[in-house]
Design a protein around this motif. Structure first.
Motif, PDB file in Angstrom:
ATOM      1  N   ASP A  11      44.618  -3.874  12.205  1.00 46.87           N
ATOM      2  CA  ASP A  11      44.168  -5.076  11.502  1.00 46.87           C
ATOM      3  C   ASP A  11      44.481  -4.962  10.012  1.00 46.87           C
ATOM      4  O   ASP A  11      44.477  -3.854   9.455  1.00 46.87           O
ATOM      5  N   ALA A  12      44.701  -6.117   9.380  1.00 45.43           N
ATOM      6  CA  ALA A  12      44.926  -6.130   7.932  1.00 45.43           C
ATOM      7  C   ALA A  12      43.600  -5.889   7.213  1.00 45.43           C
ATOM      8  O   ALA A  12      42.538  -6.268   7.716  1.00 45.43           O
ATOM      9  N   ILE A  13      43.666  -5.237   6.055  1.00 49.59           N
ATOM     10  CA  ILE A  13      42.440  -5.015   5.282  1.00 49.59           C
ATOM     11  C   ILE A  13      42.111  -6.296   4.508  1.00 49.59           C
ATOM     12  O   ILE A  13      42.965  -7.169   4.332  1.00 49.59           O
ATOM     13  N   ALA A  15      41.418  -7.189   1.096  1.00 49.13           N
ATOM     14  CA  ALA A  15      41.388  -6.790  -0.320  1.00 49.13           C
ATOM     15  C   ALA A  15      42.136  -7.818  -1.157  1.00 49.13           C
ATOM     16  O   ALA A  15      42.905  -7.466  -2.051  1.00 49.13           O
ATOM     17  N   HIS A  16      41.887  -9.099  -0.852  1.00 48.78           N
ATOM     18  CA  HIS A  16      42.628 -10.162  -1.529  1.00 48.78           C
ATOM     19  C   HIS A  16      42.337 -10.223  -3.025  1.00 48.78           C
ATOM     20  O   HIS A  16      43.185 -10.631  -3.812  1.00 48.78           O
ATOM     21  N   TRP A  19      44.430  -7.146  -4.929  1.00 49.11           N
ATOM     22  CA  TRP A  19      45.790  -6.915  -4.410  1.00 49.11           C
ATOM     23  C   TRP A  19      46.660  -6.135  -5.394  1.00 49.11           C
ATOM     24  O   TRP A  19      47.482  -5.323  -4.993  1.00 49.11           O
ATOM     25  N   LEU A  22      46.919  -2.311  -5.288  1.00 48.37           N
ATOM     26  CA  LEU A  22      47.685  -1.706  -4.188  1.00 48.37           C
ATOM     27  C   LEU A  22      49.078  -1.263  -4.647  1.00 48.37           C
ATOM     28  O   LEU A  22      49.733  -0.470  -3.975  1.00 48.37           O
TER      29      LEU A  22
END
Lengths: 83, 189
Positions: A11-13, A15-16, A19, A22
């Motif tokens: 699944d995608a994390i 953390a919008h 971002w 990252l």
């Protein structure tokens, strides 16, 4: 039945909001990989990785500042929005 | 005098690059394996950490949906440069996490409110009832969206491009960086 639980690497994390942070681990991994073949003496490897990482992040920050100045400052002056 | 002149010419001329197909083949199979064949284990380990670190970091951010040979073809062409790990993840993604849309017949990722069932011939997406959704049922994976999906795919693309540099370095290693004998400092040149 498959529950909607978070599974790492599947699944995608979420953390919008963070971002941009990252980019830091990406720059570090990129520096490690690149300097593994481009570092003439592995004694200097940690220092060269650090310098390369700072250069990548610094370059991206300068680009971000330049685009912000252009979009938020210069473009509204050159082509003001009506109203 | 003549020998000194010849020696100085040799010193200033770039050394030719050796071609090592075995190391190239190993590098194509797994990131860093080429340098292991060349007898440079430290560089092999660091190259592997760099490439696989970017690869797994991308999967960690965007999930398995970060590698998709059907829906993100252009990204996939660069991700393929990582080698077999990309093909393995993509095969698992296509076979275990995607299903066919009953209406259009397109193979796709599931939406919230759907779950993956097998109709006897192929996997399909079935719409869930409100009770089933409240019970926690849903698609087998949550795909990344927006910037997160882009960063995840970009991370694996960077892993592929980095692996291309490492592959070329293993295929045509510079003789000056090849180990000849252990150095006094113990460091790998």
């Amino acid at each position: 039945m498959i529950p909607l639980a978070y599974t790492p690497f599947i699944d995608a994390i979420s953390a919008h909001e963070l971002w941009y942070l990252l980019i830091v681990p990406m720059a570090i991994f990129l520096a490690i990989g690149y300097k593994s073949v481009r570092c003439s003496n592995l004694k200097h490897f940690p220092r060269e990785v650090l310098v390369f990482t700072i250069l990548v992040l610094g370059g991206l920050m300068l680009l971000a500042i330049a685009f912000t100045v252009m979009i938020a400052g210069l473009l509204p002056m050159l082509a003001p929005m009506p109203g | 005098m003549g020998s000194i002149a010849i020696h100085s010419v040799h010193m200033s001329t770039p050394t030719p690059t050796e071609f090592n197909p075995l190391a190239g083949l190993a590098a194509a199979i797994f990131p860093g394996a080429g340098h292991l064949v060349l007898g440079r284990p430290k560089r092999a380990m660091l190259a592997c950490i760099g490439v696989m670190g970017l690869f797994f970091f991308g999967l960690f951010i965007g999930g398995i949906d970060a590698i998709d040979s059907k829906n993100d073809k252009v990204w996939f062409y660069a991700q393929v440069l990582v080698g077999p790990p990309t093909f393995i993840v993509d095969t698992i993604h296509q076979k275990k996490y995607k299903a066919y849309d009953i209406g259009s017949g397109i193979l796709r990722t599931g939406f919230p409110g759907e779950h993956r069932v097998h109709d006897g011939t192929r996997p399909v997406w079935e719409t869930l009832s409100t009770e089933q959704i409240q019970a926690g049922m849903g698609p087998p994976n949550v795909p990344g969206l927006g910037r997160l999906n882009e960063i995840a795919m970009l991370s694996i693309v960077l892993a592929g491009m980095l692996n291309l540099i490492i592959f070329l370095d293993a295929l045509m290693p510079s003789p000056e960086r090849l180990p000849t004998k252990p150095s006094a400092s113990g460091g790998e040149a």
